[in-house]
Design an enzyme around this catalytic site. Structure first.
Site, PDB file in Angstrom:
ATOM      1  N   ASP A   1      87.211 -32.785  22.075  1.00  0.00           N
ATOM      2  CA  ASP A   1      88.605 -33.158  22.321  1.00  0.00           C
ATOM      3  C   ASP A   1      89.253 -33.593  21.008  1.00  0.00           C
ATOM      4  O   ASP A   1      89.029 -34.702  20.527  1.00  0.00           O
ATOM      5  CB  ASP A   1      88.652 -34.293  23.342  1.00  0.00           C
ATOM      6  CG  ASP A   1      90.068 -34.609  23.811  1.00  0.00           C
ATOM      7  OD1 ASP A   1      91.034 -34.212  23.123  1.00  0.00           O
ATOM      8  OD2 ASP A   1      90.208 -35.262  24.861  1.00  0.00           O
TER       9      ASP A   1
ATOM     10  N   CYS B   1      93.991 -37.841  31.743  1.00  0.00           N
ATOM     11  CA  CYS B   1      94.850 -37.663  30.568  1.00  0.00           C
ATOM     12  C   CYS B   1      95.791 -38.859  30.439  1.00  0.00           C
ATOM     13  O   CYS B   1      95.341 -39.972  30.174  1.00  0.00           O
ATOM     14  CB  CYS B   1      95.592 -36.333  30.681  1.00  0.00           C
ATOM     15  SG  CYS B   1      96.568 -35.883  29.235  1.00  0.00           S
TER      16      CYS B   1
ATOM     17  N   HIS C   1      89.481 -31.494  25.743  1.00  0.00           N
ATOM     18  CA  HIS C   1      90.411 -32.298  26.533  1.00  0.00           C
ATOM     19  C   HIS C   1      90.678 -31.592  27.872  1.00  0.00           C
ATOM     20  O   HIS C   1      90.585 -30.377  27.977  1.00  0.00           O
ATOM     21  CB  HIS C   1      91.723 -32.477  25.771  1.00  0.00           C
ATOM     22  CG  HIS C   1      92.635 -33.484  26.395  1.00  0.00           C
ATOM     23  ND1 HIS C   1      92.355 -34.824  26.409  1.00  0.00           N
ATOM     24  CD2 HIS C   1      93.820 -33.344  27.039  1.00  0.00           C
ATOM     25  CE1 HIS C   1      93.321 -35.485  27.036  1.00  0.00           C
ATOM     26  NE2 HIS C   1      94.219 -34.595  27.425  1.00  0.00           N
TER      27      HIS C   1
END
Length: 275
Positions: A211, A154, A243
């Site tokens: 995502d 991330c 995600h």
């Protein structure tokens, strides 16, 4: 199905960032049997930076090093668990707390406030220097600086791309669902798509086709930039993943994609001489 030497079970929130919320039943815990795993500090730019390190116990030969770059939530239990998983594979894995000058991510109860009041204030230049000092520390504490890799998740996925354009000693990188484009600010003056032409290490990008925070057109733009630069890189998009698909402690976890991505990462490190 979970990674080797791990178990998935109902878990308390102890050790996880409060902004995470309720833990998923798929949360994985990796034990520290046959490992040396502990918190430590690294001197960097005149400060003592906290970090978490895990490595195999009883090995005298210098170990391949993996710098593990935190998610937005900091070096909480999930990131420490990833370090232990890498140590089980024979690596010295170390996760520095890269927000430590700006604040404590465990002080925030929700993601928007965490980002606005802490994460957005962390300069990329500071992060690059702190990662350099982490790599140097690892090389003096049982690691082999000639076999250095980085992986990030991330927030850390974006940083992994940038670090692969920063440190020429890096052997390989794996970037998990890190943003590729964005607004330029004083703290984030460029993004991976602008750094594609400067990569000095092979990069594996791992992304989810569902995502919404990283649209497919930005992945396409990164692929084009990598191709134009002749960079050694590969981007894998898992069509059924969103995600944070490797975050087993969250509802976003997509086990088939996470397991395949982990195996691809280890093979990537092997292919490019980290291990």
């Amino acid at each position: 199905m979970t990674p080797d030497d791990t178990t998935a079970s109902e878990t308390s929130c102890a050790g996880f960032a409060p902004a995470v919320g309720t833990l998923a039943s798929t949360t994985i815990h990796t034990d520290d049997v046959d490992l040396v795993a502990a918190r430590t500090t690294i001197t960097t730019q005149g400060k003592d930076m906290p970090a978490y390190m895990a490595r195999p116990a009883g090995q005298r030969e210098p170990l391949p090093i993996v710098l593990v770059i935190q998610e937005i939530f900091g070096v909480h239990e999930h990131i420490r668990d990833l370090c232990r998983r890498l140590a089980k594979q024979g690596y010295l894995a170390i996760a520095p707390e890269l927000y430590f000058r700006q604040g404590d991510p465990t002080a925030f109860d929700d993601v928007p406030t965490l980002f606005q009041q802490l994460v957005s204030k962390v300069p990329d230049s500071q992060v690059m220097a702190d990662l350099d000092h982490t790599a140097h520390w690892a090389g003096r504490h049982g690691g082999d600086s000639r076999r250095l890799a980085v992986t990030g998740f991330c927030w850390g996925g974006r940083i992994a791309w940038l670090y692969a354009a920063h440190n020429p000693q890096l052997k390989a990188a794996a970037a998990w669902y890190g943003k590729l484009v964005g607004d330029k600010t004083l703290t984030t003056p460029r993004h991976p798509v602008e750094a594609a032409s400067e990569l000095t290490a092979p990069v594996l990008g791992l992304y989810g086709g569902q995502d919404n925070s990283i649209p497919q057109d930005t992945i396409d733009a990164m692929r084009q930039a990598l191709s134009a630069a002749g960079a050694t890189a590969e981007i894998m998009v898992y069509p059924n993943a969103g995600h944070a698909f490797n975050a087993d402690y969250r509802a976003s976890y997509h086990a088939p994609s996470a397991i395949d991505g982990w195996r691809r990462m280890l093979a990537w490190f092997d292919q490019y001489g980290v291990k």
